[in-house]
Design an enzyme around this catalytic site. Structure first.
Site, short mmCIF file in Angstrom:
data_model
loop_
_atom_site.label_atom_id
_atom_site.label_comp_id
_atom_site.label_asym_id
_atom_site.label_seq_id
_atom_site.Cartn_x
_atom_site.Cartn_y
_atom_site.Cartn_z
N MET A 171 -0.07 1.16 5.20
CA MET A 171 -0.87 1.40 6.40
C MET A 171 -1.85 0.26 6.61
O MET A 171 -2.26 -0.40 5.66
CB MET A 171 -1.73 2.66 6.21
CG MET A 171 -1.01 3.96 6.30
SD MET A 171 -2.22 5.29 6.07
CE MET A 171 -1.22 6.49 5.21
N SER A 192 0.85 -1.20 0.00
CA SER A 192 0.00 0.00 0.00
C SER A 192 0.88 1.25 0.00
O SER A 192 1.65 1.44 -0.93
CB SER A 192 -0.95 -0.03 1.21
OG SER A 192 -1.87 1.04 1.15
N THR A 193 0.83 2.06 1.06
CA THR A 193 1.62 3.30 1.10
C THR A 193 3.11 3.00 0.94
O THR A 193 3.66 2.20 1.68
CB THR A 193 1.40 4.02 2.45
OG1 THR A 193 0.01 4.06 2.72
CG2 THR A 193 1.96 5.42 2.41
N HIS A 229 -2.66 -0.99 -3.31
CA HIS A 229 -3.82 -0.12 -3.05
C HIS A 229 -3.69 1.16 -3.88
O HIS A 229 -2.82 1.98 -3.61
CB HIS A 229 -3.91 0.26 -1.57
CG HIS A 229 -4.20 -0.90 -0.67
ND1 HIS A 229 -3.93 -0.87 0.69
CD2 HIS A 229 -4.74 -2.11 -0.92
CE1 HIS A 229 -4.31 -2.03 1.22
NE2 HIS A 229 -4.79 -2.80 0.27
N ASP A 235 -4.19 -5.02 6.00
CA ASP A 235 -4.64 -5.85 4.88
C ASP A 235 -3.56 -6.89 4.57
O ASP A 235 -2.39 -6.57 4.48
CB ASP A 235 -4.89 -4.95 3.65
CG ASP A 235 -5.58 -5.70 2.51
OD1 ASP A 235 -6.12 -6.80 2.76
OD2 ASP A 235 -5.59 -5.17 1.39
#
Length: 383
Positions: free
Chosen positions: A323, A202-203, A229, A326
């Site tokens: 973050m 993600s991030t 993401h 998940d």
């Protein structure tokens, strides 16, 4: 000193309307205080040096000096965590990925162009990302991407055996049902069975993926499924960028794609990535019927859970910077069904140590390594 414990935010946008709208998002926020505004990139550089904010939101498209050029100078002169606000056009997506490569923590896609009257739709996302970004160490943002030309020597990689599984001791200490199975899986890992590589991030993910995917040799004997993401429109640009830099083929996944070794399939924004077995082949299924998980579609958990149903191949599951948590629930499903090696990115190299931390806390992760060693670790477990 009322606001001393709050993170200080500078808002950079050429539209007075957008500056006001974003400022209003943080009205009464207990974690973030808006300390100033800037109208363009040049103004932003000056204000950052004057006001010393902890975090910056910056529009990509601005007159005089755009967000991308400003970011490059900011990261050189007075580095600070930056969240980019981007339009969803093709050029907007490409500029956004360039911004992330040049040190931006993350981005938020404007719902409807440069001046988005409906910006409230992304209020929650923007506020959350700003709150998180304020605590990202600047040193991690400045860290250069590794040598893009370095592709692993498969022969030498496969012979490396000095790495010790992280949780061998932990697993032996665990007494709950299923531990014996998991230990047995490690001992029965076979170089002859089919393999599939699953990556979730993600991030900070676009930079991490570039670090990993560009190092994989084109002879890699497995397909690779990736969930990053990102909203619709950005994953295609990410796939094209990685494809241009890599030896393997990287593409945005399409419904009905037949899995092939040496190809990485990135889940398109807005769709969950799943597999379907057709005869002896596997095809990609894109699903919009299943709702988002934790606000994400695609979600890593959905991919992991789906692939756990197929015992046709051993799985290498990789969880990188991001973050939230998940991937950790899906990792449990994977480990309960068939042979799985789990790799997590170490806290040292994560932009945000959220998803890998949650995975490690399941006590089912086998290897924890820096991002620049993940490709090597993947190859170690492949025939």
């Amino acid at each position: 000193m009322e606001f001393s414990n709050k993170s200080k935010l500078l808002i950079v946008d050429d539209s007075a309307f957008m500056r006001k709208l974003i400022s209003d998002f943080f009205e009464g926020n207990s974690k973030v205080e808006v300390i100033g505004i800037a109208r363009n990139g040049k103004d932003a550089i000056k204000k950052i040096q004057q006001l010393k904010p902890d975090v910056v939101t910056m529009d990509v498209e601005m007159p005089e000096m755009n967000g991308l050029d400003a970011l490059k100078e900011i990261m050189e002169v007075s580095p600070v965590p930056v969240i980019m606000l981007s339009s969803t056009t093709v050029s907007g997506a490409e500029n956004t990925l360039s911004a992330i490569e040049n040190g931006a923590v993350d981005f938020v896609a404007k719902p409807s162009g440069t001046i988005s009257l409906d910006l409230h739709k992304i209020k929650e996302e923007l506020v959350h990302k700003v709150e998180q970004a304020a605590h990202v160490p600047v040193a991690k943002l400045k860290k250069p991407i590794g040598n893009k030309k370095t592709v692993l020597d498969v022969a030498s990689t496969n012979n490396k055996s000095e790495s010790t599984p992280l949780n061998k001791t932990i697993l032996q200490q665990r007494t709950n049902k299923g531990t014996a199975n998991i230990i047995k899986q490690k001992s029965t890992w076979s170089n002859t069975s089919k393999k599939i590589v699953l990556i979730g991030t993600s991030t900070g993910g676009p930079r991490a993926l570039q670090e990993v995917i560009t190092k994989l040799p084109e002879t890699i004997n497995a397909p690779i499924l990736i969930v990053q993401h990102m909203p619709a429109g950005f994953t295609k640009s990410l796939a094209e960028r990685l494809n241009n830099l890599s030896k393997i083929t990287v593409k945005e996944a399409e419904h009905g794609d037949r899995l092939q070794n040496g190809v990485a399939y990135i889940a398109p924004g807005g769709w969950h990535l799943k597999l379907q077995k057709i005869g002896t082949n596997f095809e990609i299924q894109l699903d919009q019927q299943e709702p988002p998980r934790y606000g994400h579609r695609p979600a890593v958990d959905v991919m992991f859970e789906n692939v756990s149903k197929f015992n046709d191949f051993d799985k290498i599951a990789v969880i990188m910077t991001g973050m939230g948590y998940d991937g950790s629930k899906g990792l449990i499903d994977l480990k309960q069904n068939g042979n799985v090696t789990a790799i997590a990115e170490s806290a040292d190299t994560c932009i945000v140590y959220g998803m890998p931390k949650a995975a490690v806390e399941t006590q089912l992760v086998d290897e924890v390594v820096a991002v620049d060693e993940i490709a090597q670790m993947i190859m170690k477990y492949l025939p």
